[in-house]
Scaffold this motif. Sequence first.
Motif, PDB file in Angstrom:
ATOM      1  N   LYS A 610       0.824  -1.210   0.000  1.00 19.50           N
ATOM      2  CA  LYS A 610       0.000   0.000   0.000  1.00 19.50           C
ATOM      3  C   LYS A 610       0.859   1.262   0.000  1.00 19.50           C
ATOM      4  O   LYS A 610       0.583   2.227  -0.724  1.00 19.50           O
ATOM      5  CB  LYS A 610      -0.929   0.001   1.214  1.00 19.50           C
ATOM      6  N   SER A 611       1.923   1.284   0.793  1.00 12.53           N
ATOM      7  CA  SER A 611       2.753   2.485   0.865  1.00 12.53           C
ATOM      8  C   SER A 611       3.418   2.775  -0.478  1.00 12.53           C
ATOM      9  O   SER A 611       3.582   3.936  -0.861  1.00 12.53           O
ATOM     10  CB  SER A 611       3.820   2.317   1.951  1.00 12.53           C
ATOM     11  N   GLN A 612       3.800   1.725  -1.210  1.00 11.36           N
ATOM     12  CA  GLN A 612       4.428   1.932  -2.516  1.00 11.36           C
ATOM     13  C   GLN A 612       3.430   2.502  -3.522  1.00 11.36           C
ATOM     14  O   GLN A 612       3.741   3.432  -4.276  1.00 11.36           O
ATOM     15  CB  GLN A 612       5.009   0.613  -3.034  1.00 11.36           C
ATOM     16  N   ILE A 613       2.217   1.914  -3.549  1.00 10.53           N
ATOM     17  CA  ILE A 613       1.201   2.389  -4.492  1.00 10.53           C
ATOM     18  C   ILE A 613       0.846   3.841  -4.197  1.00 10.53           C
ATOM     19  O   ILE A 613       0.756   4.684  -5.106  1.00 10.53           O
ATOM     20  CB  ILE A 613      -0.054   1.507  -4.424  1.00 10.53           C
ATOM     21  N   ASP A 614       0.676   4.165  -2.932  1.00 10.74           N
ATOM     22  CA  ASP A 614       0.345   5.543  -2.563  1.00 10.74           C
ATOM     23  C   ASP A 614       1.477   6.492  -2.926  1.00 10.74           C
ATOM     24  O   ASP A 614       1.235   7.615  -3.410  1.00 10.74           O
ATOM     25  CB  ASP A 614       0.059   5.631  -1.063  1.00 10.74           C
ATOM     26  N   ARG A 615       2.715   6.067  -2.695  1.00  9.87           N
ATOM     27  CA  ARG A 615       3.853   6.939  -2.989  1.00  9.87           C
ATOM     28  C   ARG A 615       3.978   7.185  -4.484  1.00  9.87           C
ATOM     29  O   ARG A 615       4.200   8.322  -4.934  1.00  9.87           O
ATOM     30  CB  ARG A 615       5.136   6.317  -2.431  1.00  9.87           C
ATOM     31  N   VAL A 616       3.829   6.158  -5.295  1.00  8.43           N
ATOM     32  CA  VAL A 616       3.940   6.318  -6.749  1.00  8.43           C
ATOM     33  C   VAL A 616       2.800   7.192  -7.275  1.00  8.43           C
ATOM     34  O   VAL A 616       3.005   8.079  -8.121  1.00  8.43           O
ATOM     35  CB  VAL A 616       3.935   4.930  -7.432  1.00  8.43           C
ATOM     36  N   THR A 617       1.600   6.960  -6.756  1.00  5.60           N
ATOM     37  CA  THR A 617       0.449   7.746  -7.212  1.00  5.60           C
ATOM     38  C   THR A 617       0.633   9.228  -6.900  1.00  5.60           C
ATOM     39  O   THR A 617       0.374  10.108  -7.747  1.00  5.60           O
ATOM     40  CB  THR A 617      -0.833   7.222  -6.542  1.00  5.60           C
ATOM     41  N   SER A 618       1.091   9.524  -5.684  1.00  6.90           N
ATOM     42  CA  SER A 618       1.264  10.930  -5.302  1.00  6.90           C
ATOM     43  C   SER A 618       2.367  11.591  -6.117  1.00  6.90           C
ATOM     44  O   SER A 618       2.252  12.770  -6.498  1.00  6.90           O
ATOM     45  CB  SER A 618       1.578  11.025  -3.810  1.00  6.90           C
ATOM     46  N   LYS A 619       3.423  10.868  -6.418  1.00  6.54           N
ATOM     47  CA  LYS A 619       4.511  11.447  -7.211  1.00  6.54           C
ATOM     48  C   LYS A 619       4.057  11.749  -8.628  1.00  6.54           C
ATOM     49  O   LYS A 619       4.400  12.800  -9.199  1.00  6.54           O
ATOM     50  CB  LYS A 619       5.712  10.500  -7.221  1.00  6.54           C
ATOM     51  N   LEU A 620       3.279  10.846  -9.216  1.00  4.70           N
ATOM     52  CA  LEU A 620       2.805  11.084 -10.581  1.00  4.70           C
ATOM     53  C   LEU A 620       1.793  12.232 -10.623  1.00  4.70           C
ATOM     54  O   LEU A 620       1.755  13.004 -11.583  1.00  4.70           O
ATOM     55  CB  LEU A 620       2.190   9.804 -11.144  1.00  4.70           C
ATOM     56  N   THR A 621       0.978  12.329  -9.587  1.00  8.89           N
ATOM     57  CA  THR A 621       0.024  13.438  -9.526  1.00  8.89           C
ATOM     58  C   THR A 621       0.755  14.774  -9.435  1.00  8.89           C
ATOM     59  O   THR A 621       0.409  15.749 -10.113  1.00  8.89           O
ATOM     60  CB  THR A 621      -0.913  13.258  -8.328  1.00  8.89           C
ATOM     61  N   ALA A 622       1.781  14.804  -8.598  1.00 12.90           N
ATOM     62  CA  ALA A 622       2.529  16.051  -8.419  1.00 12.90           C
ATOM     63  C   ALA A 622       3.339  16.407  -9.654  1.00 12.90           C
ATOM     64  O   ALA A 622       3.591  17.587  -9.926  1.00 12.90           O
ATOM     65  CB  ALA A 622       3.441  15.930  -7.202  1.00 12.90           C
ATOM     66  N   SER A 623       3.724  15.408 -10.420  1.00 10.99           N
ATOM     67  CA  SER A 623       4.578  15.686 -11.581  1.00 10.99           C
ATOM     68  C   SER A 623       3.802  16.271 -12.755  1.00 10.99           C
ATOM     69  O   SER A 623       4.396  16.827 -13.678  1.00 10.99           O
ATOM     70  CB  SER A 623       5.264  14.390 -12.031  1.00 10.99           C
TER      71      SER A 623
END
Length: 682
Positions: A610-623
């Motif tokens: 879960k932490s990996q999916i959330d981290r990747v999602t937030s990074k792509l959103t911010a990018s």
Amino acid sequence: MTTTFVCTCEDTMPLDGRVIARGCKGELRTAEQLCLAQLDRFTAALAEGNPVTVACTAQAPLFRQEAEEAGFAAPLSFVNIRETAGWSDEARAAGPKMAALIAAAAAPMPAVPLVPMRSEGVTLVLGRDATALEAARKLADTLDVTVLLAGAEEVQPLREAEFPVARGRARGATGWLGDFEVTVDGYAMPRPSSRAAYHWGPTKDGAVSRCDIVVDLSGGAPLFPAHEVRQGYLRADPADAAALERAVAAARDLVGEFDKPRFVTFDAGLCAHSRNRRTGCSRCLDLCPTGAITPGVAPGGSRGSDSVQISAEICAGCGACAAVCPTGAAAYALPTAEAMLRRLRTLLLTYREAGGEYPLLLVHDEAGEAMIEALARQGEGLPARVLPLRVNEVSSLDLGFLLSAFAWGAAQLRLLTKGRRAHGTEGVFRNLDYVQRVLDGLGIPDHGAPRAAAIETDDPFTLGEALRAIPRRGLPFPPSAHLALGASREILRQAARALAEGAEKRTGEIAMPALAPFGEARVEVSGCTLCVACTSVCPTGALSANPETPQLRFLEDACVQCGLCAATCPEEVITLVPRLNLDPAAAQIRVVKEEEPFCCERCARPFGVKSQIDRVTSKLTASQHWMFRDPARLAVLRLCEDCRVFAATDGGVDPYAGAPRPVTKTSEDWLREAERAKKASE
């Protein structure tokens, strides 16, 4: 039932028959001159048809002859108790030692595996002057000779071309008896018009000479490491006439089929050398003195195997690889570890059963046997508590063997060697250090003298003085009687735990130096992302993943400190901590890190972390990446691999789509837009 003969050798050594009988496991018979006046006792025993053991090796040929003439078919064995026990100033107290030596000699030894080698006699003689030509003349009648001269000195040509002569410099060589390959730079053939000295034709670098035997009379550096033990490679100083004759005589005998022992057996599946082009354990590669061990390579020359390769043809039998191999992939076979451990256990336990005290185990090779004999004949002999055990090579002893000796009751242990610079001994000295650290960590006192050490000498009187100077100290607990079962790793653990139980230190950690074959792969949990890349390269399964939930697990007993996990970890959060962990938890799998799995938002099947999916999602959103500006596309990341296929199909998502392409414009379009802009500005 075995019949055992012990003889006083014309009353030159006392025998305590009652004590010796404890180690015979059969019928004990005594004599005073068994080989001469009382030989009839031996022949009578042969007629009974039972196995016979004679506690004398000096007259073994005579006894074998008598057995052959009598048609004796049962086993006939010999053990030396005269030079090792009876011829000593402490002989009257040596009864327990004699019993132990007789019992140990009865332990069966398996046949030695052999490696076939064949030589047709094709010989390359390397030289710098006419000495090489003279040596070649002596060999030409029995061998197919070619001479390679360095060309630095003028050499008078042969009157008749009895054998080929060329010029060149041997840049390197590989191979063994029957299969050498020598690479030559500056290769050239002589001109036919050579008169007072050879004149050479055009040169060529990288020429290859294949031969069965190499006779090196160049006087330069040897072509091989540890060249003295490379079969088929004979090297002599061209200025030493005696050495030249020895080399020539030896070369003549190297034609035909030969068998050499297969000193080391190798299981590539256990090797921890490398995984996925990452190098881990290189202990054997670092220590092999002959170059018999190489990294595994594919036919094209690139790395093609996760294990090393051991050439049985090159191996000289020092056993350094077996001494340090942490997984047991390389195991000594002359004899096998199982057979030697069986003999060691019998020796030590029988000595205790026969009433012996303060056993000092002296492990030696063939050279040590000669020293012991010289000490018995010319000096005071071995002390009664010194138990000699011959092995093929002292340098082959692994940590499991050394720890087992103490677990089975050895109060002290000494290895008789020629020193740290001797052939392949660095590994066994390393193991002695490990053993001493384990004993110190268990709180077993040494009373001013190390329990495990080496005696570095080739002088028998120095050996005797060193043995007598060791204090008579026993172990503070009775010996274990456990059987050494399984592979070398299991034997090592069994011995360590037997010592820990005897020392009543069943828990705790003992710090060990680098390269020790046990310890912890410590993970910095905060930096671990549970990618589990480390588990895919761990050769022993010490690090493993849980297929049901995101977990990284560790089994310390299985860790061999190869370092592959640390070399592979993309976050670089794994460090090696060499130690011996006596806690029972070391034999249990423990969870290093665990996180909540992420469940697919379409089918609810758990996948990833879960932490990996959330981290990747937030990074792509911010990018603000163009591909994930659409929330529908971003949501695909929160689906499992199966549901992503359905989402892409049902939603019309083109995985190959890119950003909208700009409208194509011609020069007229640009001019028209420029005109409009101009008018608008007016």
